[in-house]
Motif scaffolding. Structure first.
Motif, mmCIF file in Angstrom:
data_model
loop_
_atom_site.group_PDB
_atom_site.id
_atom_site.type_symbol
_atom_site.label_atom_id
_atom_site.label_comp_id
_atom_site.label_asym_id
_atom_site.label_seq_id
_atom_site.Cartn_x
_atom_site.Cartn_y
_atom_site.Cartn_z
ATOM 1 N N LEU A 170 -6.567 22.714 68.887
ATOM 2 C CA LEU A 170 -7.429 22.384 68.029
ATOM 3 C C LEU A 170 -6.747 20.657 66.992
ATOM 4 C CD1 LEU A 170 -9.223 25.773 67.087
ATOM 5 C CD2 LEU A 170 -10.414 23.868 68.654
ATOM 6 N N ASP A 171 -7.891 20.207 66.433
ATOM 7 C CA ASP A 171 -6.782 18.995 65.240
ATOM 8 C C ASP A 171 -6.885 19.450 64.481
ATOM 9 O OD1 ASP A 171 -7.209 16.540 68.103
ATOM 10 O OD2 ASP A 171 -8.986 17.941 68.368
ATOM 11 N N VAL A 172 -7.575 18.699 63.347
ATOM 12 C CA VAL A 172 -7.081 18.647 62.130
ATOM 13 C C VAL A 172 -7.773 19.533 61.097
ATOM 14 C CG1 VAL A 172 -9.383 17.066 61.502
ATOM 15 C CG2 VAL A 172 -7.134 16.765 60.539
ATOM 16 N N SER A 173 -7.486 19.962 60.056
ATOM 17 C CA SER A 173 -7.727 20.853 59.299
ATOM 18 C C SER A 173 -8.180 20.981 57.900
ATOM 19 C CB SER A 173 -5.942 22.176 59.732
ATOM 20 O OG SER A 173 -5.463 21.448 57.946
ATOM 21 N N VAL A 174 -9.228 21.265 57.530
ATOM 22 C CA VAL A 174 -9.582 20.954 56.885
ATOM 23 C C VAL A 174 -8.545 21.012 55.292
ATOM 24 C CG1 VAL A 174 -10.949 22.226 54.284
ATOM 25 C CG2 VAL A 174 -12.122 22.206 57.302
ATOM 26 N N SER A 175 -7.460 21.410 55.358
ATOM 27 C CA SER A 175 -6.382 21.054 54.098
ATOM 28 C C SER A 175 -6.121 19.825 54.059
ATOM 29 C CB SER A 175 -5.342 21.794 54.899
ATOM 30 O OG SER A 175 -4.423 21.507 54.088
ATOM 31 N N GLU A 176 -5.937 19.152 55.593
ATOM 32 C CA GLU A 176 -5.961 17.641 56.090
ATOM 33 C C GLU A 176 -6.908 16.858 55.110
ATOM 34 O OE1 GLU A 176 -3.569 17.450 59.596
ATOM 35 O OE2 GLU A 176 -4.629 18.742 60.207
ATOM 36 N N LEU A 177 -7.827 17.405 55.762
ATOM 37 C CA LEU A 177 -9.020 16.615 55.349
ATOM 38 C C LEU A 177 -9.241 16.192 53.711
ATOM 39 C CD1 LEU A 177 -12.319 17.859 57.571
ATOM 40 C CD2 LEU A 177 -10.742 15.755 57.591
ATOM 41 N N LEU A 178 -9.233 18.302 52.404
ATOM 42 C CA LEU A 178 -8.516 17.801 51.596
ATOM 43 C C LEU A 178 -8.069 16.906 51.277
ATOM 44 C CD1 LEU A 178 -9.276 21.848 51.069
ATOM 45 C CD2 LEU A 178 -11.129 19.581 50.218
ATOM 46 N N VAL A 179 -6.282 16.582 51.829
ATOM 47 C CA VAL A 179 -5.131 15.581 51.126
ATOM 48 C C VAL A 179 -5.707 14.182 51.299
ATOM 49 C CG1 VAL A 179 -3.448 15.029 51.831
ATOM 50 C CG2 VAL A 179 -3.403 17.727 51.807
ATOM 51 N N TYR A 180 -6.499 13.865 51.817
ATOM 52 C CA TYR A 180 -6.576 12.660 52.761
ATOM 53 C C TYR A 180 -8.244 12.106 51.481
ATOM 54 C CZ TYR A 180 -8.641 8.728 55.908
ATOM 55 O OH TYR A 180 -8.625 7.475 55.566
#
Length: 407
Positions: A102-112
């Motif tokens: 899979l690709d980007v995690s919600v954790s990465e979205l929150l950082v972004y």
């Protein structure tokens, strides 16, 4: 295990860089050597017994395998391709799961998203996808028991969010682990149960599927607010009246953008974050929220962060490009030639009217090629102009739908 070649499902796989590590397993990316055109996969390798962990490690592997096999087939739950043993370690064979990558995690979205929070489009998309996953697994009798941003990932191929990591999952009424859920996303009843277990007191508390609704409620509140809520959800004020705190968070966000129709989301989260698990909304009931009837458009940031097989190129064409059909075709041929360097092109579309006039949409056979093109073309000069790239939802592209408002 990285750089090793292993055999699984009758194919040879090269195990590459690690994607993440946990207390009992490491996840690697793997590429199929037998079929070079096959999409990459993920290998979750459990540490072998004796590598600083008890022999029950095999039990952890068997438990997660059993859960994924029983839950196989739902679009919002990570797909298990198969299992195998890796005997290359000097410490003994390790048990491995071969999973979809899979690709980007919600954790990465929150950082972004920093303090701004995720868009309502992403928040709604994630809420619906994971509630559907929970409704399915709860119907099967399972409790995930470790729902958090790192365990929710975006699938570029299927254009949805998926739930991963069933290492703490259990059948409702048959909890076989003492400590469940991650700090900051732990339901009140799980907090109490964990405390009682630590002090040696057994019985009296039973965790049900309601713990998953609590965790998802916290995740969605973080996505909306852009704040890490660990300290807030652990403070006495939250335990005394979390409804008032949720009201305050939403009131503060409305001052930033009063046009956001967020009260349905607020009410949904309150129903998921009820302190009494008996009064907490089920996944099935939460899916009936009017929040899911509101149409939202993605922000530009969403289209940059969430991979798709469709790449959108901006700042390439202007009004002069459309004045001569011959010149227009020459430009398109040049674009197609450049884009084909990164993968096979399924289709290429350029709207000649607004909305979307002058945007170039390139559909690749898979999101991997689209991501390679995005990395290579972003900021590159084309006919004297710097190219701007975003992804674009495949479903919208297939319908011929161009979002008129992309913030």
């Amino acid at each position: 295990m990285a750089a090793a070649v292993v055999e699984a499902l009758g194919r040879l796989w090269r195990v590459e860089a690690p994607l993440g590590r946990g207390s009992s397993a490491t996840v690697f990316q793997a590429r199929c050597l037998s079929h070079p055109g096959a999409p990459p996969a993920a290998v979750k390798a459990f540490l072998p017994p004796g590598a600083g962990l008890p022999a029950s490690e095999a039990y952890s592997f068997r438990k997660e395998r059993a859960a994924l096999e029983e839950l196989r087939g739902h679009r919002n739950i990570v797909t298990l391709y198969g299992v195998f043993s890796n005997c290359s370690s000097l410490r003994g064979p390790s048990y491995c799961l071969l999973l979809e990558l899979l690709d980007v995690s919600v954790s990465e979205l929150l950082v972004y998203s920093s303090q701004q929070g995720c868009s309502m489009w992403v928040t709604q998309h994630c809420a619906k996808d994971i509630l559907e996953a929970l409704d399915f697994l709860h119907h099967k009798g399972y409790v995930h028991a470790d729902l958090k941003p790192r365990n929710i990932l975006w699938s570029a191929k299927e254009e949805c969010f998926k739930l991963i990591d069933f290492g703490l999952s259990f059948k409702e009424g048959n909890q076989d682990v003492k400590y469940i859920q991650t700090d900051g996303y732990r339901a009140p009843e799980a907090e109490l149960q964990n405390y009682l277990s630590k002090t040696g007191i057994q019985g009296g508390i039973e965790c049900t599927s309601a713990v998953d609704l609590w965790s998802l409620g916290v995740v969605l509140l973080e996505m909306f607010s852009g704040m890490k809520l660990k300290q807030i959800v652990q403070c006495p004020e939250w335990r005394a009246n979390n409804s008032a705190i949720i009201d305050h968070i939403f009131a503060s966000k409305r001052r930033v953008n009063s046009a956001i129709p967020a009260y349905h989301l607020r009410d949904l989260l309150k129903s998921m974050l009820h302190n009494d698990q008996e009064k907490r909304a089920s996944a099935a009931k939460a899916l009936c929220s009017p929040f899911f009837s509101i149409p939202f458009a993605p922000h530009t940031e969403d289209l940059v962060m969430l991979p798709s097989p469709v790449l959108r190129l901006l700042n390439i064409l202007n009004d002069a490009s459309f004045q001569s059909e011959e010149e227009f075709e020459d430009i398109i041929d040049d674009i197609k030639e450049e884009c084909s360097k990164y993968g096979q092109i399924v289709s290429l579309f350029v709207p000649k009217e607004s909305p979307g006039k002058g945007h170039v949409f390139v559909e690749y056979t898979n999101a991997g090629d689209s991501k390679a093109a995005q990395q290579a073309l972003s900021g590159k000069r084309f006919d004297g102009k710097f190219v701007v790239t975003t992804f674009y939802p495949l479903s919208a592209y297939k319908r011929g739908y161009l979002y008129q408002t992309v913030f």
